[in-house]
Write a protein that holds these residues in place. Structure first.
Motif, PDB file in Angstrom:
ATOM      1  N   UNK A   1      40.851  -1.603 -29.644  1.00  0.00           N
ATOM      2  CA  UNK A   1      40.786  -3.054 -29.566  1.00  0.00           C
ATOM      3  C   UNK A   1      42.095  -3.639 -29.089  1.00  0.00           C
ATOM      4  N   UNK A   2      42.245  -4.937 -29.282  1.00  0.00           N
ATOM      5  CA  UNK A   2      43.457  -5.625 -28.834  1.00  0.00           C
ATOM      6  C   UNK A   2      43.924  -6.608 -29.895  1.00  0.00           C
TER       7      UNK A   2
ATOM      8  N   UNK B   1      36.297  -4.870 -25.128  1.00  0.00           N
ATOM      9  CA  UNK B   1      37.351  -3.896 -24.860  1.00  0.00           C
ATOM     10  C   UNK B   1      37.271  -3.415 -23.417  1.00  0.00           C
ATOM     11  N   UNK B   2      36.084  -3.107 -22.967  1.00  0.00           N
ATOM     12  CA  UNK B   2      35.903  -2.635 -21.593  1.00  0.00           C
ATOM     13  C   UNK B   2      36.266  -3.726 -20.586  1.00  0.00           C
TER      14      UNK B   2
ATOM     15  N   UNK C   1      39.944  -3.905 -17.871  1.00  0.00           N
ATOM     16  CA  UNK C   1      39.886  -4.147 -16.431  1.00  0.00           C
ATOM     17  C   UNK C   1      40.918  -5.173 -15.992  1.00  0.00           C
ATOM     18  N   UNK C   2      41.238  -6.121 -16.883  1.00  0.00           N
ATOM     19  CA  UNK C   2      42.215  -7.177 -16.547  1.00  0.00           C
ATOM     20  C   UNK C   2      42.900  -7.639 -17.831  1.00  0.00           C
ATOM     21  N   UNK C   3      44.055  -7.053 -18.106  1.00  0.00           N
ATOM     22  CA  UNK C   3      44.758  -7.290 -19.369  1.00  0.00           C
ATOM     23  C   UNK C   3      45.671  -8.520 -19.290  1.00  0.00           C
ATOM     24  N   UNK C   4      45.051  -9.693 -19.202  1.00  0.00           N
ATOM     25  CA  UNK C   4      45.812 -10.930 -19.158  1.00  0.00           C
ATOM     26  C   UNK C   4      45.799 -11.609 -20.523  1.00  0.00           C
TER      27      UNK C   4
ATOM     28  N   UNK D   1      42.767 -14.040 -25.281  1.00  0.00           N
ATOM     29  CA  UNK D   1      42.399 -15.185 -26.110  1.00  0.00           C
ATOM     30  C   UNK D   1      40.921 -15.545 -25.955  1.00  0.00           C
ATOM     31  N   UNK D   2      40.424 -15.495 -24.729  1.00  0.00           N
ATOM     32  CA  UNK D   2      39.023 -15.815 -24.474  1.00  0.00           C
ATOM     33  C   UNK D   2      38.093 -14.797 -25.120  1.00  0.00           C
ATOM     34  N   UNK D   3      38.400 -13.512 -24.951  1.00  0.00           N
ATOM     35  CA  UNK D   3      37.553 -12.459 -25.515  1.00  0.00           C
ATOM     36  C   UNK D   3      37.612 -12.447 -27.045  1.00  0.00           C
ATOM     37  N   UNK D   4      38.779 -12.755 -27.602  1.00  0.00           N
ATOM     38  CA  UNK D   4      38.913 -12.813 -29.056  1.00  0.00           C
ATOM     39  C   UNK D   4      38.000 -13.896 -29.625  1.00  0.00           C
ATOM     40  N   UNK D   5      37.992 -15.042 -28.982  1.00  0.00           N
ATOM     41  CA  UNK D   5      37.156 -16.145 -29.457  1.00  0.00           C
ATOM     42  C   UNK D   5      35.676 -15.798 -29.331  1.00  0.00           C
TER      43      UNK D   5
END
Length: 281
Positions: A30-31, A195-196, A200-203, A208-212
């Motif tokens: 995860x991140x 995660x996938x 692909x794009x670790x910005x 923040x968007x994926x966490x939400x």
């Protein structure tokens, strides 16, 4: 001579659970991110074993001492700088900083990697967490790409200069979530998807968007957390906001500290992203 070690707190934004029968390989991917606050453990000479912790109980300390099987006497002092049980990885920081400090004090000669493995085992044994220890070996934003303890799992780190605000509304017992079959399945399915995408794009924007999105789709947010997340995300000066995994806690990012001070939020705490990592004193 006293020996002190600081380990930063760690907040996970999204994750999936990776089960393994071997404790050191058990964990999560995860991140998340590291905070400028965490846990500082100090070991000092004493004619008996004593423990002084500024908050919480001593269960993590006792588990580490049990694993180490050490008969020496000394005083353990822990300064836990973040709320316990609220998604800040304090149990991992407690176990890791303690193991590192004892290693320094007794000149055990253990590597940081081995100390991390001991702390990871303590976490797994207590059901307190799955991926905080290895993340705490990193800096800034941390992506966990392979599960397990330090030396077994793998991470990538990304340094950013940002401020972080957080507010907690109470605790969530991590063990209750990660041991529940339904929660484990949902967390893993949704977490793997994001995660996938993140790999692909670790910005910072994607984190923040994926966490939400993860916190919404897993349905773990309380109403009070959701309302505050929405309030943060309605501000143009806030980069993004979400829920700390796993805690009844909201976090938000901004480039300017004043972006948080201008908001009307009681009991809001502000710190910085930790781009330094573990500190030996």
């Amino acid at each position: 001579m006293n020996k002190s070690v600081f380990v930063p707190g760690h907040v996970t934004g999204f994750f999936n659970i990776e089960n393994h029968e071997i404790s050191l390989k058990n964990g999560s991917c995860g991140a998340g991110f590291l905070l400028s606050r965490g846990v500082k453990t100090t070991i000092s000479p004493s004619d008996k074993l004593s423990i002084d912790v500024n908050q919480g109980d001593e269960i993590v300390i006792e588990e580490v001492l049990k694993i180490l099987e050490i008969d020496d006497t000394f005083k353990i002092t822990q300064d836990i700088q973040l709320p316990i049980g609220a998604g800040f990885g304090t149990s991992a920081a407690s176990a890791f900083s303690l193991t590192l400090a004892i290693n320094e004090f007794l000149n055990l000669g253990y590597s940081q990697e081995l100390c991390g493995q001991i702390a990871h085992m303590a976490e797994i044994n207590l059901g307190a967490g799955l991926g905080d220890v290895i993340a705490q070996t990193g800096k800034g934003i941390v992506l966990r790409t392979k599960p397990g303890a330090p030396g077994i799992g793998e991470i990538e780190s990304f340094r950013k200069d940002v401020f972080i605000a957080y507010k907690t509304f109470g605790t969530i017992k991590t063990s209750d979530i990660i041991s529940d079959p339904h929660h484990r399945e949902v967390l893993s399915q949704v977490g793997l998807k994001y995660l996938e995408l993140f790999e692909k794009e670790t910005t910072l924007e994607n984190f923040l968007s994926f966490s939400n999105s993860f916190s919404i789709e897993t349905e773990l947010m309380s109403d009070e957390v959701r309302n505050l997340v929405d309030y943060f995300n309605s501000s143009e000066d806030i980069l993004g906001s979400s829920m700390a995994m796993l805690g009844n806690t909201v976090f938000a990012f901004a480039y300017d500290e004043d972006a948080f001070k201008d908001l009307d939020i009681e009991d809001l705490h502000i710190c910085e992203l930790n781009n330094i990592g573990i500190v030996y004193d």
